[in-house]
Scaffold this motif. Sequence first.
Motif, PDB file in Angstrom:
ATOM      1  N   VAL A   1      12.771  -6.114  20.177  1.00 39.96           N
ATOM      2  CA  VAL A   1      13.597  -5.219  19.364  1.00 39.96           C
ATOM      3  C   VAL A   1      13.857  -5.832  17.991  1.00 39.96           C
ATOM      4  CG1 VAL A   1      15.956  -4.415  19.196  1.00 39.96           C
ATOM      5  CG2 VAL A   1      14.655  -3.974  21.245  1.00 39.96           C
TER       6      VAL A   1
ATOM      7  N   LEU B   1       5.719  18.118  26.961  1.00 42.55           N
ATOM      8  CA  LEU B   1       6.836  18.543  27.807  1.00 42.55           C
ATOM      9  C   LEU B   1       6.345  19.338  28.999  1.00 42.55           C
ATOM     10  CD1 LEU B   1       9.807  18.044  27.436  1.00 42.55           C
ATOM     11  CD2 LEU B   1      10.036  20.270  26.425  1.00 42.55           C
TER      12      LEU B   1
ATOM     13  N   MET C   1      18.493   2.630  15.840  1.00 42.79           N
ATOM     14  CA  MET C   1      17.253   2.822  16.576  1.00 42.79           C
ATOM     15  C   MET C   1      16.969   1.634  17.487  1.00 42.79           C
ATOM     16  SD  MET C   1      13.867   4.090  14.791  1.00 42.79           S
ATOM     17  CE  MET C   1      12.380   3.347  15.227  1.00 42.79           C
TER      18      MET C   1
ATOM     19  N   LEU D   1      16.320   1.396  21.442  1.00 40.56           N
ATOM     20  CA  LEU D   1      15.106   0.800  22.007  1.00 40.56           C
ATOM     21  C   LEU D   1      15.458  -0.284  23.015  1.00 40.56           C
ATOM     22  CD1 LEU D   1      12.087   1.089  21.671  1.00 40.56           C
ATOM     23  CD2 LEU D   1      12.124  -0.759  20.043  1.00 40.56           C
ATOM     24  N   TYR D   2      16.488  -1.094  22.653  1.00 40.68           N
ATOM     25  CA  TYR D   2      16.897  -2.170  23.562  1.00 40.68           C
ATOM     26  C   TYR D   2      17.371  -1.582  24.886  1.00 40.68           C
ATOM     27  CZ  TYR D   2      19.324  -6.094  25.527  1.00 40.68           C
ATOM     28  OH  TYR D   2      19.729  -7.085  26.379  1.00 40.68           O
TER      29      TYR D   2
ATOM     30  N   MET E   1      16.506   1.161  26.186  1.00 34.52           N
ATOM     31  CA  MET E   1      15.375   1.702  26.939  1.00 34.52           C
ATOM     32  C   MET E   1      14.605   0.621  27.661  1.00 34.52           C
ATOM     33  SD  MET E   1      13.534   4.718  25.003  1.00 34.52           S
ATOM     34  CE  MET E   1      12.609   5.038  26.458  1.00 34.52           C
TER      35      MET E   1
ATOM     36  N   LYS F   1      18.628   4.405  30.563  1.00 34.80           N
ATOM     37  CA  LYS F   1      17.390   4.468  29.784  1.00 34.80           C
ATOM     38  C   LYS F   1      17.327   5.761  28.987  1.00 34.80           C
ATOM     39  CE  LYS F   1      14.118   1.794  32.556  1.00 34.80           C
ATOM     40  NZ  LYS F   1      13.692   0.786  31.624  1.00 34.80           N
ATOM     41  N   LEU F   2      17.725   6.847  29.635  1.00 32.62           N
ATOM     42  CA  LEU F   2      17.677   8.134  28.936  1.00 32.62           C
ATOM     43  C   LEU F   2      18.683   8.179  27.799  1.00 32.62           C
ATOM     44  CD1 LEU F   2      17.141  10.675  31.788  1.00 32.62           C
ATOM     45  CD2 LEU F   2      15.516   9.714  30.213  1.00 32.62           C
TER      46      LEU F   2
ATOM     47  N   LEU G   1      17.059   6.521  25.062  1.00 28.51           N
ATOM     48  CA  LEU G   1      16.080   7.408  24.429  1.00 28.51           C
ATOM     49  C   LEU G   1      16.773   8.374  23.467  1.00 28.51           C
ATOM     50  CD1 LEU G   1      13.160   8.418  24.336  1.00 28.51           C
ATOM     51  CD2 LEU G   1      13.716   9.957  26.188  1.00 28.51           C
TER      52      LEU G   1
ATOM     53  N   PHE H   1      17.756   6.602  20.363  1.00 22.09           N
ATOM     54  CA  PHE H   1      16.538   6.361  19.583  1.00 22.09           C
ATOM     55  C   PHE H   1      16.177   7.598  18.767  1.00 22.09           C
ATOM     56  CE2 PHE H   1      11.931   5.955  19.169  1.00 22.09           C
ATOM     57  CZ  PHE H   1      11.795   4.629  18.846  1.00 22.09           C
ATOM     58  N   GLN H   2      16.191   8.752  19.445  1.00 21.70           N
ATOM     59  CA  GLN H   2      15.817   9.977  18.728  1.00 21.70           C
ATOM     60  C   GLN H   2      16.863  10.359  17.700  1.00 21.70           C
ATOM     61  OE1 GLN H   2      15.209  12.318  22.247  1.00 21.70           O
ATOM     62  NE2 GLN H   2      13.007  12.245  22.023  1.00 21.70           N
TER      63      GLN H   2
ATOM     64  N   THR I   1      13.710  17.705  25.913  1.00 19.81           N
ATOM     65  CA  THR I   1      13.182  16.539  26.625  1.00 19.81           C
ATOM     66  C   THR I   1      14.229  15.968  27.564  1.00 19.81           C
ATOM     67  OG1 THR I   1      12.031  16.077  24.582  1.00 19.81           O
ATOM     68  CG2 THR I   1      11.904  14.416  26.275  1.00 19.81           C
TER      69      THR I   1
END
Lengths: 277, 484, 129, 110
Positions: A9, B143, C21, C25-26, C28, C37-38, C41, C44-45, C99
Amino acid sequence: MKKTALLAVILTGALLILSMENFPSWGDVQSPASLHLSRHFIEKSYEQTLTPNLVTAVLGDYRGFDTMLETVVVFTAALACFLVIRLPRDVCTPGLFYYRHTRTGLVVRKHDACELPGENPTFERVDSDWPPHDVVVVSTCRMVIPFIQLFGLYVVAHGHYSPGGGFQGGVIFAASYVLLAVSHDLRTLVHRLNERVTHLLSAAGVLLFFGVGLFGMAMGLNFLDYGALEGVLGMSLASGHSLGILLVEIGVGMTVTAALVIIFKLLSSRGTVTEGL
Amino acid sequence: MHDVVLTILPLLFGSFLAILAGWTRSALVYPLGVVALALSTGFCVKLLLGVLSTGTATYLLGGWSPPWGIVFVIDTFSAGMMLLISGSALLTYLAFRAEIIEGFAEKTAAFVALLLLTVAGHMGIVATGDLFNLYVLIEVAALSGYALLGYGSGRAPLASLNYLCVGSVGASLYLLGVGYLYILTGTLNMADLAQIMLAAPVTASLHGAVAVILFGLWVKMALFPFHGWLPGAYAMSSPVAAALLAPLTTKVMVYVVIRLLIGVIPGAAIPEALPDVAMLLGTAAIFAGSLMAYRQIDQRRMIAYILVAEVGYMVGGMFIGNRTAMTGAMLHIFADALMTLTLFLALGSIARQRGEMVLANMRGLFRTMPFTMAAFVLGAMSMIGVPPLFGFFSKWYLLSGALESGQYLFMVGLLVSSLVNVVLFFRIFETAFFDEPGESVRDIEHWSRVTPLAVAAVLLIVAGLSSGLIVDRLIAGIIPASLI
Amino acid sequence: MEDFLTQLTSKYNFWAYIVLMMVGLYAMIAKGNLIKKLIGLSIFQTAIMLFYVAIGSKAGATIPILRDHTLKGVIDFVEYINPLPHVLMLTAIVVSVATLGVALALVLRVYDVHQTLEEDEILEKIKNP
Amino acid sequence: MIETLVIFLCCAGMLLFLGGMIGILRLPDAYTRLHMAGMLDTLGLLILLLGLVLYGFLHAPMSLLVQFKILLLWGFVLVTSPTATHAMVDAGVRAGLTPWVQPDAKRRRK
């Protein structure tokens, strides 16, 4: 693992920071990003689409195909949730089920309800893990929900003049249904908007968008060219574009509402769409 | 005039109608899918013929001219890709008729709609000439792909979730790179961007933008260190989803990278170290993919690892930096898609009869399913690279391209992976040819399954024999003259 | 050093997005729980959305909705911020929500199959069923 | 005169918000925190919005619609915020969360 992750990271972050060396600084009026495309959009889009909200104009018209695919993504998400977690209807749902006698308020408990009683007037189904029927919550929500829905419609319809549009309005509209499920129970929601209706509504919304595009093709123009609406009701070219954006936003609103309700119902009931939350 | 967009519209329209039909007349759902895919394939053929005679076709969506609106740009290569995608989807759809109708009960409509949407997404990725539109299409394709792969029992949801996390990160990185390019140039249209970038000063940020975009696409295409999702996703899912997506997803991403490299990003904007890194990763992918394929018991998983190696071929080929290797990489997209399609279709038929796809379950298949196994042999031979088949020619181009530039390690990789493929596939042939089928085995070969498979297998030979024609008519005109 | 300080003050928007970001990432990579994790994500997005929206800003400009008095006269592009990144991010937000919805559906199925959401426990169960 | 009133109202509203925030951070259990959040935020918002209405009335007397909308906003929050607090407390009781009792009071009861 954690140390490797931290190292990766930090390295990625450092690389990204190094690569921003030549970016324009914050709020730079003369940066390429605010000159090339966006200058054209700001200066020309009102005369071409008669829509003061530039975001709506660009979203609905110049990049209309993007927006259509975006609606398709929402539609896809609803379908994907349906495909992945919807349990078959005839499967015996394990667990506890509660039924309340409507006159006496007596609650009956039943294990592994394979044959659920249908519309029985003397017994009504009660959620096993979320019986909220609280008079304060229920009556407040009953009062508030119409206003939320009205506001959702306003946001869809007023997207030309103020922040808003199909996605935002659709989400607000769906939120009102979620509130219905939270304040009453999921079965009330399913009773109002059953699965069939939501699925058909989500497909109908995308089809409306698609139909506007096909209308352009039928009139001899390109797909999604709202110029085809010129002359309908004696409109000018620009107001044809404006009408096109409105129609498209209505379609988007329908799909988003339906898709979010579908996803909510499936996720909160773990795929049974009978009770949950 | 509308040919370009008419290749995709039947699929989208079909998916919406499938949902409407699913809740009213469910018998109509499967034929609707056939009609949509057949229409799409037909328009692809028409488009390819048109592009071959009149040159690159452009379609303005919404009637707005390029930098302001979204355009579809179809050259000969992308027209070929479109035909490949819709054709292979049609073959898969026809071959797995029984699974699609029976296997999903009340959800058939949703499955068919998602299948059509993912095909539409992949075709749109090939067609679009707008960077951001490409992102949206990637997400449409991905998706619906997650859902198709995640349907199923056992470990399928976990594998699909893994794919979703990795795929979303890849797509997000691509989006970030597009944002970098947008900051630097102020445009999203590929042709416009290519012109501006030729004149733009080469800076660290430009290099960063290109690196981030390519990195994101590498993650999406399962290049070696990021390949973790691929074998699980394709081996655990239902055979329909695997046979549909395995020939498409990675190949389409490779196509995107090639399109960006030869049409949009000028050579100066690519960071100096990037081709070396790409060659390294590509070669590593070939070795690692072959090695891990060797260790697998499940046959679908084994082919999925071979796919990882194939991605290494293509990435290596496009970054070698000469015309022959680039031609090889582009030709290998077609070859790999067709071979994978043949193998997965054959495995799907076998899995329907024999259940789990381990080596022990493949005894005596030559006797009980001769046509299926014949097609399987053709696919496998093409994977190995036996002369008259398609796989040989693309590998030949790759090898001679690598020889021209002196990339000997890559050449060794190609040969080693071919050898490993020989060992892997002959193991299967041996079991299927010499061992007796069990007493209780009653395999059925239905014509509706064999016909699509036979079409795919015959195409391997036909395309192999006419690969010179494909290179001349579809590929040679696309590679810029500056690439020697 | 001074160069670094000007970088920091004039481009703090990019710093903010990079830090955010990397947090995502970390999460995730390092977190074992699938839901976490989600969440990573999503962060991140969201960071990328922040980055895009920051591109659109212009010093001294207002939201991209034309005011009444400019509708008839000449529209000066300096007065309004850049609408295009907002359009793009509207799309990206919808995509990320979709998503997330699909991911949560898959997580539900994973929980049904493996009865846990911790990654190492799932791997353990796969190895020794 | 009215300016002073506006400043006073806004400051008082902010002060109530501050109190609510400290309460959320410092109080011992979920019920008392919800109490702080629900009570003080509702009252604080009311006073703050009244100040804004007066301010708008003073500076742009023509845009009465905006003032009306602000008042509507207050009415909306007045209905929904206590309901939300109530629902959360309700959920807490149903989930079996026992309210916090002062330690020596507990001892005395024993």
